[in-house]
Every structure is written in C-alpha cells, then in structure tokens.
Write a protein that holds these residues in place. Sequence first.
Motif, mmCIF file in Angstrom:
data_model
loop_
_atom_site.group_PDB
_atom_site.id
_atom_site.type_symbol
_atom_site.label_atom_id
_atom_site.label_comp_id
_atom_site.label_asym_id
_atom_site.label_seq_id
_atom_site.Cartn_x
_atom_site.Cartn_y
_atom_site.Cartn_z
ATOM 1 N N SER A 236 -5.732 -2.679 0.721
ATOM 2 C CA SER A 236 -6.210 -1.625 1.650
ATOM 3 C C SER A 236 -6.234 -0.190 0.886
ATOM 4 O O SER A 236 -5.190 0.235 0.460
ATOM 5 N N CYS B 196 -8.740 -5.985 -12.196
ATOM 6 C CA CYS B 196 -8.871 -7.577 -12.308
ATOM 7 C C CYS B 196 -7.634 -7.878 -12.972
ATOM 8 O O CYS B 196 -7.137 -7.738 -13.871
ATOM 9 N N GLU C 234 -4.696 -12.940 -1.069
ATOM 10 C CA GLU C 234 -5.893 -12.470 -1.746
ATOM 11 C C GLU C 234 -5.537 -11.450 -2.743
ATOM 12 O O GLU C 234 -4.419 -10.701 -2.516
ATOM 13 N N TRP C 235 -6.196 -11.267 -3.898
ATOM 14 C CA TRP C 235 -5.803 -9.941 -4.674
ATOM 15 C C TRP C 235 -6.708 -8.984 -4.275
ATOM 16 O O TRP C 235 -7.727 -8.657 -4.744
ATOM 17 N N LYS C 236 -6.207 -8.099 -3.239
ATOM 18 C CA LYS C 236 -6.786 -6.849 -2.672
ATOM 19 C C LYS C 236 -5.861 -6.227 -2.096
ATOM 20 O O LYS C 236 -4.749 -6.666 -1.548
ATOM 21 N N ARG D 169 -10.412 0.436 -4.068
ATOM 22 C CA ARG D 169 -11.392 -0.258 -4.380
ATOM 23 C C ARG D 169 -11.101 -1.132 -5.573
ATOM 24 O O ARG D 169 -10.303 -0.456 -6.557
ATOM 25 N N SER D 170 -11.692 -2.325 -5.908
ATOM 26 C CA SER D 170 -11.566 -3.071 -6.975
ATOM 27 C C SER D 170 -12.328 -2.138 -7.992
ATOM 28 O O SER D 170 -13.285 -1.566 -7.904
ATOM 29 N N ARG E 297 0.581 -12.171 0.434
ATOM 30 C CA ARG E 297 -0.898 -11.990 0.276
ATOM 31 C C ARG E 297 -1.405 -13.037 -0.216
ATOM 32 O O ARG E 297 -0.897 -13.636 -1.247
ATOM 33 N N PRO F 11 -10.002 -13.432 -9.793
ATOM 34 C CA PRO F 11 -11.081 -12.917 -9.252
ATOM 35 C C PRO F 11 -12.397 -13.188 -9.785
ATOM 36 O O PRO F 11 -13.441 -13.327 -9.203
ATOM 37 N N GLU G 183 -16.102 -3.171 -7.980
ATOM 38 C CA GLU G 183 -16.996 -2.289 -7.051
ATOM 39 C C GLU G 183 -17.068 -0.762 -7.572
ATOM 40 O O GLU G 183 -18.267 -0.244 -7.449
ATOM 41 N N GLU H 212 1.049 -1.411 0.113
ATOM 42 C CA GLU H 212 -0.096 -0.043 0.072
ATOM 43 C C GLU H 212 0.937 1.093 -0.057
ATOM 44 O O GLU H 212 0.609 2.149 -0.698
ATOM 45 N N LEU I 174 -8.366 -0.765 -8.510
ATOM 46 C CA LEU I 174 -7.564 -2.036 -8.470
ATOM 47 C C LEU I 174 -8.108 -2.926 -9.737
ATOM 48 O O LEU I 174 -9.318 -3.390 -9.643
#
Length: 879
Positions: free
Chosen positions: A481, A533, A477-479, A484-485, A475, A707, A488, A416, A531
């Motif tokens: 903080s 896909c 997961e693919w995310k 937003r993806s 990590r 995803p 979304e 981040e 973010l």
Amino acid sequence: MILQNLVDEFCALFGRFSDRRIVLWFDEKREFERLLPKFETYLAGLALRPFALLRYDEAAGHGQLWIKHEIHWAKRHLTPTERDALRYVIYLPFAPERLDGPEEEGGWSADLLLEYRNLGAVWLVDGKKATLFGFLRKIGVNLPADPKEQRQLWEGGHNSLLAKFTARLAERDARFLQQPITPAWVRVQVIGDVEQTLLDLAAEPADKFAELAREGLVSDFVQQVREAFGFPHPLVVANGAPASEVADSVNKWLTSLVLHLALTETFEGYGEPVDFPHQELLPETPYRKRCVDFLRRWLKDSSAAAHFDRHIRQVERGGYDLSKWAKGRAGNAVAFPHLIRLRFQTLYDEFRAVAGQKTQYGAFLTRHAKHLAEEVEYTKSSPDPVPGFDLLRRLGQLVSACEEAASRAGSCATAEEVLHVYIEYAGQIDRKHWRLVADCAKEMDLEDLLAVANRAYDEYLEALNAAFFEGLRERSEWKLSGIRSVTEVAADVWNARAARAVVIVDALRFDCAIEIRERLRLPESALVPALACIPTRTWAGMIALLPLGGEQVRYETGPGEGRMRLAATNANLSDRQVRLQLLRDRVRAVCMEIEEVESGSRAPKPLPEVLCVFGHETIDSLGHEKASDLIRHLDTEVERLILVIGKLHRWGYPEVHLLTDHGFVTTSGESEQTIVPFPADRAIVAKSRYALVEGGVAIEAKTFPFPLDPLLRVAAPAGMAFFKSEKTFAHGGVTLQEVVTPHLASRRETIPTRVGVQVVPAAYEVRTYSLKVVIEPVLPEAMDLFTRPVGRTVEVDLQRPPAATGAAQAGASESVLARTVQREVKPEAGQKVAVVLMLKDTMDYKEGEMLDLIVRDVETREVLSPTGLRLTVARSMKP
C-alpha cells in the motif's frame, strides 16, 4: 563643505581689500594641488562666479606670461568697467620668495608676477602662510591634537595623507568632517579596506600596485598594513621597473606577509606555546587577533585562497617546516599545509587503532565531528586540500545515519513502514555510501576508512531488509500500500497526451535518481517510487514497462532464464526488438538508442510526439563484472543521464520521464553471505537471488505470485540471504534496493530562469560611512543543459531592523544608506560586480548594533541575499 569654505576665504579677502583685483595663493608644498580639479569644477558650477582661478602649470604651458596674458590681454575687448569688475585668484605652487628673484645656487625666478604682490593680496591663514592643515583647522575640521598624529597627516606635502583625503572627500558636508580625523581612519577613507586591498594585490600584483602608485598611496598602504597587522616590512619597487619586476617585488613582500600571518595563526592555534620556534617573527600581542581573522577570511574566500596557497608554498620551500615541533601537540592551525597533513595523519592513525571495533570507531567519529567540520571548512578552498578530513567527516555522517535507519527499521510493524524508512534514508545512506566509497578509492592508504564505510552499510542493509522481509512473510500478493506498481506508472506515462520523451535504463537504483533530481534542481515531487516486477531481472522488468493493456503473458522455459510471450500472438517479449516494435505499434513511439541521442547534433524533424530512448545498460554490465568498478563509475553514469535529459528538453520536449526495470544491491565482502539451501530440482529456474517454481510446488522459501504469469510463483531468500553464492552486485530478489524503482518526471517551465547571486561583503564590520559589497553570479552546475539563465538587476540596501520594543511595526526596517544602489548581474562565470554603499551621515550608529544587508531583484522584489546576513557596527559614529 571644504570647497565652499575655500570660496568664502577668497571672497572675504577680496572684501577686505575692495580695491584689489588679484589674490596670490602660494602653495610651496603643493598640498592643495590635488584639490584643484574639484575646486575648478565647483567654481564653474556656481551661478555667479565671484572670481576666476588661474593655475600656474608649466607642464600645460601656463606659466608667468600665460597668467599675465589672461589678466591683461585676453579680456581686452571688455570695457574698462567690465575689466575692473573681474577678480582673479592665482594659484602658485612655490614659495613667495620666488617673486623676488632666483636663489643664489641654480634657482629660478617668478619675478614677472612681482607686480601682483604689490597690486593684489596674498592669502594667509590666521596671518601665516596658507597650509592645508591650517586651513582645515580654521574651518572646523576635527583634526588631532597630538603632534605625532598631526605630522602623519600633513607630512609629505602633495603626497600627504591629508592632501589625498581632502581631494577625495572635499564635497562631503560638515557633519562628516567633524568626526575625529585620525591617520588610521584617513587611510581607510583614501585607500579603502586594507584587507580587501591586500586580496586585490595578491590577485593582480602589478596592476594593483600600479593603481596605488598612480594615486601616490603605496607608502600610506604599507603604513596601513603595519597598523593593522604589525607587519614592519617596507614595500620597495624601483621607479620605472617593468611589470614583471613589479610583480616579483610585490609577491616577495606578500610572501613575507603570509609568513607573518601564518606564524601568528599557528602560534595562536597551538595555544601560544612558550617554545614556539619563531617567536621573534611574531607581531606584538594587540595585532595577533586581526592577523588570525584576516588569514581565515583569506582562506574562506574561494577566489582568493589560491593566492594564499601560492605564497604559503613559497614559505614552506623557504625552510619553514614546523612538523617536528608540532608532532604530538594539540592545535587547529590551518595556515601551513604541512601541519594540516600532519594533523590528518595523526588523526587517521588514531582512527586506525579503533577501526576494528564498532563502539570505538563510532565514539571516535562522534567526538571529532566538529573538529572535522572545521578542518573541512578551512581547507576546502585550497587547490591542494587534504581530502581525508572530509572523507572522515562524511564517514561519521554515514555511520550515524546507518545506525539510526537500522534502529528505526527494527521498530517497524509493517513492510510499508520499512519502505518509508528506506525512501527517507536512501539519499543519506545508499547514495552517500557509493559516493564515499568512490572518493576513497581515489586516495591512497584509506583502506580502514573504506572498510568501516562498507561494514556500516552492510549492517544497514541487513537490518533494513530483514525488517522488510519480515513484514512480507504473511503477504499472499506482491503489492504494498502507498506505492504503485511500475506497470501502473508506465501505463500512465504511455497513455499521456502531451509530447514526451521516455528514457528507459537498465538497473537504476532509487538513490541514483535522487542524485539526478538534485543535480537537475527539480522539486521533490518530480521523483516518486514505484514497485518493480519480481523477479527483479531485466527480462521481467522491461516487459512490465510495456503498454500491455492487461493482455495475457505466459512464461516459456528455454535457454537461460526462459522467455515471455504474448498469449494472443506468441510474440517473444524477451527480445528487445519485439518490445520496441510493440511500442511503435501501440503508442506510435519513435525509438532511439541512447547513444544516438548523446551524439546527435540536432533534434529529429519532425519532433516525434513520443520518443523512447533505450539501451543504457552500463550500470548492469559493470556491476556484474565487479561492484567496486560500478561504484567508482556511478557518478559518470548519473552524469550521462542528466545530460541526456537536458538534451531532450533542448530538443523541445516539455516532459522527460525516466524509468527503469529494477534496482540492485551491492555488498562489500566485509561480512559473509548467508546462503539458504534451495531444492533446485523443484525449480524451473534457480538463481542466486530468486527462483521460479510451478504454482503447486511446496518449498520452504517464501514465494509470491509471478506478476507476469500467475501460474508461476517467485521464490526469494529472506533479506540479504542468497540461494547460491553471488558476486558483490546482485538483483532478482526482494530487498528494497532491488524492488523500489524511480520514476523521475522532469518538466521545464517556459519562464526563463534568472541567474542566482552570491553576496560577499568586503568586511562584516562597519567602521566607516562607506563599505564595499561584491555580488557574484551563481550559475547552474550544468547551465548548458536547458536554457541559459537570464541576467537580473538587483538593488542593494543596508537596513536597521525594527526596534525590539514591541511598538515597531512588522517589516518596518529603516534604510541607513544615502541611497540604495542598483546593479546589473549578468549570467557570466567569474563576473564580480562591486558595489560601494554610502551610509547616511545624518544618522547615529552605535557600536555593536547589527545592520541587515538586503539584496533584492528590482522587478520581482524577491530577496536574494541569505536570511540573517548582518554587518556589525564596529565603532560608534555620530552626525
């Protein structure tokens, strides 16, 4: 003051000779003639006129008989008492001797008026013939004591400086005329600022010369130029010459002046060398600073610089080439284009010598940063500038930003933090890199500059994305903080209730969206990162933008990279037409190809509540062909999107959203690609920047859940590495340039935009009680994109700032103008609104004090002039 004193003179004369009804006003040299129209107007405005003014003017048919008629015949219906009460002043523009008869050789006589000398009185000043100089001295005007300066004022009679000055400023009060009346000061009052007059003359030679000639100011103007710049050449134009010949003569004179200024500026810029080749053409030392200051003012004036360039080219064609003399010398003169080119070539040769070593070229760019900025400032207005200076300056900025961002990324502890570094620097680095590379490609022989730019950018990419990938290693997961993806973000856009247009493009990098936002003048909040896909490929990214509402999607192997299907209906979402139909069905969108919008002459009727504009694939297609072609074309593609967004606003959409499927990375080939072996037999799909594998397959590469289908995983090489060799344009991996996509929301308010203004003082020094300011409208670069800005009325004021004593109240500035001036500024390109400000002559002005030039909108009171726009009082002036 002058007009009333003239009335008082004649009234006093009538008072001394109470039985006389007529005063003869002889003006052999016609010194007072220019003053007469104002004097007649002044008399007409008096409540009780003490006398009538009769002006001898044969051109108007007002000769001797007319005068006698006015006195003896025109008033015949009056009673003898009324006629006897009338008093006359007769203005006669000839010598008193004309009343006595003609001269011996071809003279003429005014003997019909002889009786008035006997029956009337003759106006004398202190017992002598009335002269303008004598009259002004008698009434207390502060005239010079030096006979040479006196002669400069009165010489020329009707066309003398004093005659012109008196006629122009006859209505000023006594305090104004009690300051020292020197020839130089009078010329400024009569002609105006010599520098601005020269700029006007260069812009419109024939018209401006005609204006000076009509006022009889040509010789005074030439003298003013001589006194200001030590330029001795006369300006000679034949009487009655056609406009073309006038312009030619004026241009030749201006070319000589430009040579004079250019040689002076070059001589000073190179340190006043003793071996300067044209010292005989230089002005004396006291004039040189003024010459240099004016030349640089001329070059900085964007509207006037072209005229200087025209004349200096003529000078160079005339054989003035200082290249041999200047070679190897240090100097920063800007007047001669051939010396600017020589300096750049010398500087670039020095750069070439160090371009292969980072420590050396970095130090070189830092050392020359100020010099490059100065060169850019003085040459940017030229119609034929040397772009290399600006390119080197921008290279220095790019190299510095790349090193700074790479260093910050290396100290980040999380992905981040690296993301924030990228967002902060994308506009400074990624955007500036492609713009610099594109501009370098337009020039010849700048390969070394281009190579350093690419090398610095490649090193930045390596450091930034290595740090980013390191932060992702643990990590699951693919995310991330704080971001937003894109799924979304797109869902919010589709679920909004307002009328909106959504533009979906293929492969738009975040820094390109920064360029779009700035060109549209949108606030920073209009652009947010999303973010993408993974893999960052079109078939995955476009599906992630759909309003799926959480429905299951499954991957199906097949030709190419496979396909994605809706689990419930088996619809092939990898097909564009299927995706468009889904938009029609779920959000009732009307879908249009982007080319339809670009070529459409009018908005659809009725206007759809949701319009989806799609099909912009030029960036992706160009990049896959050759990254260098894409970089040269990016600005064109950005411009296309700006125009599309503007057109959608004009169609009536208050909101226009810009979304994309993924970004991209470009490499230059300056550094070799890092190839990471990948077991292709274990992959469903294996490409250069990603691979798809089954969920349980064990591989060494870092993987993330896919995803769109959690049963699969996406493998990605670390940082800027590749699974297989790729061209210089790539996407599919997890570098920040690929996975950070823009969401741009352009919203237009209904309040009309007012035109901006630029405030340009004619001079930054206050030397007299009057000064000129020019206000120019500032229009948006793309004014036709939205509504045309409306005009505004501005108020111009000059203020004395609060005294720095601690006692002054905040904001208690004091206006020094006799009155503020209001002008309308229309939204018209090229318009120049001239404003003349008159200072209060009742105030004391000290040399060196600063005055704030303030321009406000009359209605909103918004201050439009830049903060800190100040003029300096160049000489003390007292009431």
